[in-house]
Design an enzyme around this catalytic site. Structure first.
Site: not given
Ligand code: AHR
Length: 511
Positions: A173, A292
């Protein structure tokens, strides 16, 4: 009663069911590792400190690949802290989760656990605070057989054979301003390319995942994927996607239709990757790693302000973090996410439900206490066990439900597989209606139905509403037999209760 017609054709195949689609995630966050998978003092702990009650549930759930060690955690993590004699490992402040990390559990412990859990390891590297050097050194430590400083250090630390980790995430991320070492797409694209190159110089056989967007609402979504892939296209195999959903302000209809957003996200990333492919005259395709995904109540319910409370109570070891208690509604939504991933299995080759234990997880534990299955455990466990062979395209004509966020959604959400070798078709079905059962007719083309071998349904038990959940004391949401499923040569017929998820397996022969 609503109704839905589904047509399956043996010649309309999306692709093979990807083995890595049923992945999970273990992060050094909250109580996922400590008191989750690892608790040396627990009555069920083995000689290595792994909870065998949790291992039993992991076997039952059946994840095939597990991402480790983060998540946001990895962007400030030194992998070297987690190897070597445990009593000499440093205690560190983990800024991502405001937690004291003892490093009692590290790479060797995770490799040992993964063998017992029967899962492939998907190793993330730190491209937040670290870079090319730490990345290539970790590959050498993990995968080189011996005769070099780092591979011999691994052997000295107790692992004679290389860990042979095939799958690597190039950070986590890094598009997010919250990430330690947040980067622009240009900065990340350059760094990922150089890290990938150096890692492959050490071990050319590894597979690499580039960081994609943290969610499709990020201001840089689209531009991030395009720029990053323009830099790194030839060096990587996958681009990642992350997404978490929740019910907002009691709008159950939109929440139950969240998989439409997941479909859209996946299709947008495929288009972007393929546009870079065309522009760069590349031959190969970049596939997707949805590494995710889950339901996560980032606002409201039992997780309210947890992060703030943690910061107020100072630096602690493995504090309780985002231990969402999942309801029947959440379980149906998780079933639709799995359907979305499976329907896109020709391009989504990896997917990881986040996370495995305690932290927004299908398995919960108490320290020195029991382990139990959340409601969301079941769709994952059954799909991981039953989805085999080929993914079949599903042609659906369904009654529709209006939603505030996603327009009209099919009442019935479905995915299907055909296991030619064993002569079985499996259907994974969700009924999004809160009130109405659905009459479902499945037509089989090119396949002759024979008999029902599995008919299981997940629905709220008698007397409970859609908010029912499982606790340490009682697993109230669990699979039961779905009565009334019939199969003929031409197809399958069933009635699906309101707000339910079901798995049907029938034997078939080809015609
Ligand atoms: O899974 C919880 C967190 O969500 C992860 O650490 C991070 O990558 C994401 O934002």
């Amino acid at each position: 009663m609503t109704s839905c017609r589904i047509t399956l054709d043996r010649d309309f195949i999306v692709g093979d069911v990807p083995h890595r689609l049923f992945g999970s995630f273990v992060e050094h966050m909250g109580r996922c590792v400590y008191t989750g998978i690892y608790e040396p003092g627990h009555p069920t702990a083995n000689e290595s400190g792994f909870r065998t009650d949790v291992l039993d549930l992991v076997h039952e759930m059946g994840p095939t690949v597990v991402r480790y060690p983060g998540g946001n955690f990895v962007s400030g993590y030194n992998w070297e802290d987690g190897v070597g004699p445990v009593d000499q490992r440093p205690r560190r402040l983990d800024g991502a989760w405001h937690t004291l990390e003892t490093n009692e559990f590290g790479l060797h412990e995770f490799m040992e656990w993964s063998k017992l859990a029967n899962v492939e390891v998907m190793q993330a590297i730190n491209l937040g605070t670290r870079g090319v050097d730490a990345a290539r050194e970790l590959v050498e430590y993990a995968n080189h057989p011996g005769g070099t400083y780092l591979s011999d250090l691994r052997r000295k630390n107790g692992a004679d054979d290389p860990f042979d980790i095939r799958l690597w995430c190039l950070g986590n991320e890094l598009d997010g301003p919250w990430q330690i070492g947040h980067k622009t797409p240009e900065e990340y694209g350059r760094l990922a390319k150089e890290a990938a190159k150096a890692m492959r110089y050490v071990d050319p056989t590894i597979e690499l995942v580039a960081v994609g967007s943290s969610n499709s609402g990020m201001p840089t979504f689209g531009e991030w994927e395009h720029t990053v892939l323009t830099h790194v296209y030839e060096e990587v195999d996958f681009i990642s996607l992350h997404a978490y959903y929740q019910e907002h302000d009691g709008d159950a209809a939109s929440f139950l239709a969240s998989a439409l957003d997941m479909d859209h996200f996946i299709e947008s990333v495929i288009s972007t990757a393929d546009a870079v492919r065309a522009r760069g005259r590349h031959n190969k395709h970049i596939n997707l790693s949805f590494d995710e995904w889950n339901v996560w109540y980032q606002r409201g319910r039992n997780t309210e302000d947890q992060e703030h409370r943690v910061k107020e109570s100072g630096w602690r070891e493995h504090p309780r973090l985002i231990e969402d208690e999942y309801t029947m509604t959440d379980a149906v939504v998780v079933g639709t996410f799995l359907n979305s991933l499976l329907r896109h299995g020709d391009r989504v080759h990896i997917a990881n439900q986040a996370q495995l234990v305690n932290v927004i997880a299908p398995i919960r534990t108490e320290e020195n206490g029991p382990a139990w299955r959340q409601a969301t455990f079941w769709p994952f466990a059954r799909m991981a066990a039953v989805a085999r062979g080929k993914i079949l395209r599903t042609a659906v004509t369904s009654d529709r439900i209006p939603t505030a966020h996603y327009g009209d959604a099919d009442v019935i959400d479905v995915s299907a597989t055909w296991d030619e070798e064993n002569g079985r078709v499996a259907l994974f079905l969700a009924n999004r209606s809160l009130d109405d059962a659905a009459d479902v007719q499945v037509a089989l083309h090119g396949l002759r139905g024979d008999r029902v071998v599995r008919a299981e349904v997940l629905e709220a038990p008698d007397g409970a509403d859609r908010h029912v959940s499982n606790t340490a004391k009682a697993e109230r949401v669990s699979l039961t037999h779905l009565a009334g499923v019939s199969v003929s040569e031409a197809g399958v017929a069933l009635s699906l209760p309101a707000l339910s998820w079901a798995v049907i397996e029938v034997t078939v022969s080809s015609v």
